[in-house]
Design a protein around this motif. Structure first.
Motif, PDB file in Angstrom:
ATOM      1  N   VAL A 261       0.845  -1.275   0.053  1.00 37.61           N
ATOM      2  CA  VAL A 261       0.019  -0.160   0.009  1.00 37.61           C
ATOM      3  C   VAL A 261       0.847   1.311  -0.005  1.00 37.61           C
ATOM      4  CG1 VAL A 261      -1.608   1.068   1.350  1.00 37.61           C
ATOM      5  CG2 VAL A 261      -1.839  -1.251   1.140  1.00 37.61           C
ATOM      6  N   GLY A 262       1.698   1.421   1.098  1.00 36.32           N
ATOM      7  CA  GLY A 262       2.625   2.702   1.177  1.00 36.32           C
ATOM      8  C   GLY A 262       1.850   3.739   1.597  1.00 36.32           C
ATOM      9  N   THR A 263       2.293   4.984   1.071  1.00 36.69           N
ATOM     10  CA  THR A 263       1.952   6.202   1.803  1.00 36.69           C
ATOM     11  C   THR A 263       0.659   6.445   1.887  1.00 36.69           C
ATOM     12  OG1 THR A 263       2.778   8.375   2.105  1.00 36.69           O
ATOM     13  CG2 THR A 263       2.346   7.632  -0.211  1.00 36.69           C
ATOM     14  N   GLU A 264      -0.242   6.257   1.132  1.00 34.33           N
ATOM     15  CA  GLU A 264      -1.558   6.649   1.079  1.00 34.33           C
ATOM     16  C   GLU A 264      -2.829   5.768   1.381  1.00 34.33           C
ATOM     17  OE1 GLU A 264      -2.618  10.040  -1.952  1.00 34.33           O
ATOM     18  OE2 GLU A 264      -1.222   8.545  -3.067  1.00 34.33           O
ATOM     19  N   ALA A 265      -2.427   5.061   2.777  1.00 34.48           N
ATOM     20  CA  ALA A 265      -3.460   4.053   3.333  1.00 34.48           C
ATOM     21  C   ALA A 265      -4.804   4.825   3.494  1.00 34.48           C
ATOM     22  CB  ALA A 265      -2.895   3.733   4.658  1.00 34.48           C
ATOM     23  N   SER A 266      -5.825   3.955   3.262  1.00 31.02           N
ATOM     24  CA  SER A 266      -7.272   4.626   3.273  1.00 31.02           C
ATOM     25  C   SER A 266      -7.619   5.068   4.778  1.00 31.02           C
ATOM     26  CB  SER A 266      -8.161   3.631   3.049  1.00 31.02           C
ATOM     27  OG  SER A 266      -9.662   3.793   3.183  1.00 31.02           O
ATOM     28  N   VAL A 267      -8.180   6.219   4.928  1.00 26.37           N
ATOM     29  CA  VAL A 267      -8.792   6.714   6.090  1.00 26.37           C
ATOM     30  C   VAL A 267      -9.730   5.624   6.710  1.00 26.37           C
ATOM     31  CG1 VAL A 267      -7.977   9.083   5.742  1.00 26.37           C
ATOM     32  CG2 VAL A 267     -10.379   8.290   5.044  1.00 26.37           C
ATOM     33  N   ALA A 268     -10.211   5.007   6.068  1.00 22.02           N
ATOM     34  CA  ALA A 268     -11.365   3.995   6.533  1.00 22.02           C
ATOM     35  C   ALA A 268     -10.739   2.820   7.225  1.00 22.02           C
ATOM     36  CB  ALA A 268     -12.085   3.530   5.318  1.00 22.02           C
TER      37      ALA A 268
END
Length: 389
Positions: A261-268
């Protein structure tokens, strides 16, 4: 020529730019026959990666036909059909000689800027910021390839573009992620992120002998594709990931965990992911490492955490106490594609895998700007976009 260019956050355009030209004797010019949008391109689209400039040509997954060759390039000839690694490497320096092409000491002309940020510079990359060389990318009709006597690999007869295009990045990256796990027969591997790299990691883990793969995501089409490969799936919006992995592994934890995934994991994905997003928005942080935190907690004692998701800066609140006290091993890298490409080409030729299974959208460069949005929003069942200039 036509190319996709960056003009700021959320602003990719298809426009006319100057044709590339030979600049060095080892160069080659490729007429691009197929290119793709990569998940890491979305970090550019979202304005996460620094040092992009208006008009930069983007894209680092490309292949095509050689139309011009520099005078010193004896490896290629006009008419050769080649796949181009996204990592640019000289083939001669300390790191290239050891198979670590993504650490090439010569291919990043802006290495001093990268050294200020990271201590040492990695290799130059196609279409991925001036911090990594400012090279024009491959989402274009033509591409200049530096050190083209080291990077591009000729495609055997009988293989169409779609079967080999992903040797440029996502197949070697997914395979490396699984290889990093030192998989023993019967091991359980957990993979966070069922995008294109995660899908390649899932299948590569099975190729390398995993007994089971647990795939974590929240997009139905991605989870369906992971199940089709034989993975057990977890929707992180419906289940507690840690608790489910504990149940599936009888309390021991996964033998290895892959962060795709890296740096932009889902805020959900959790409260900490929301806090990460707020920190980035208020310039109090650079990355959102929810997945890495969770992978550490879900990995068994003396297991391996493999990181191939892109991170750019400083990570906050990483549970190093857990990692140290439980003896975890961390493996991570930008993929040295040249190291893997010949062997994975053989895998394709032998029928072990057909990487084209991830393609959901086929288009032209003119469609590229809209498809960046579609891919970013995970709309219309979009998992992987291939464009034919």
């Amino acid at each position: 020529m036509k190319a996709l260019t960056w003009h700021g956050k959320g602003d990719i355009r298809c426009e006319s730019v100057a044709d590339p030209a030979i600049q060095h004797g080892r160069d080659a010019i490729i007429k691009v026959t197929s290119c793709a949008i990569c998940g890491s391109d979305l970090h550019l689209f979202d304005g996460v990666m620094p040092s992009m400039e208006h008009g930069d040509v983007v894209g680092h997954e490309a292949m095509g036909e050689v139309v011009e060759v520099g005078r010193d390039n004896k490896a290629l000839k006009v008419g050769d059909r080649v796949v181009v690694p996204f990592t640019i490497a000289c083939g001669e320096c300390f790191f290239c000689k050891r198979g670590f092409h993504s650490g090439c000491e010569r291919s990043n002309p802006n290495k001093s800027a990268a050294e200020k940020m990271w201590g040492h510079s990695p290799a130059g990359l196609f279409g991925y910021s001036h911090l990594l060389g400012g090279y024009a990318g491959g989402q274009a009709e033509y591409l200049r390839v530096p050190y083209a006597d080291t990077g591009p690999v000729k495609v055997p007869e009988g293989l169409d573009d779609e079967r080999v295009l992903f040797l440029s990045d996502i197949f070697p990256t997914g395979y490396m992620a699984a290889e990093f796990c030192d998989i023993q027969p019967g091991d359980t591997v957990a993979v966070w992120g069922c995008g294109p790299v995660g899908q390649m990691a899932i299948r590569s883990a099975f190729l390398l002998g995993a007994g089971g793969v647990i795939a974590i995501d929240a997009v139905r089409e991605r989870l369906d594709l992971a199940r089709a490969a034989g993975a057990y799936t977890i929707d992180f919006t419906e289940d507690d990931v840690y608790e489910r992995i504990q149940e599936l592994t009888k309390g021991r934890g996964a033998d290895a965990c892959i962060d795709a995934v890296g740096t932009e994991a889902s805020v959900a994905s959790g409260l900490d992911a929301v806090v990460d997003r707020l920190k980035v928005a208020t310039f109090m942080g650079t990355d959102r490492p929810h997945v890495l935190r969770q992978a550490i907690q879900c990995c068994r004692n003396f297991g391996t955490v493999s990181i191939v998701g892109v991170y750019g800066g400083l990570l906050d609140k990483i549970p190093m106490g857990s990692a140290i006290n439980r003896g975890l091993t961390f493996r991570m890298a930008q993929t040295p594609v040249q190291r893997y490409l010949p062997m994975l080409m053989d895998r394709i030729v032998n029928g072990d895998i057909d990487p084209s299974f991830v393609i959901t959208h086929r288009a032209s460069l003119d469609d590229g700007p809209d498809l960046y949005k579609t891919f970013r929003d995970k709309a219309d069942g979009c998992i992987k976009v291939v464009m034919r200039p």
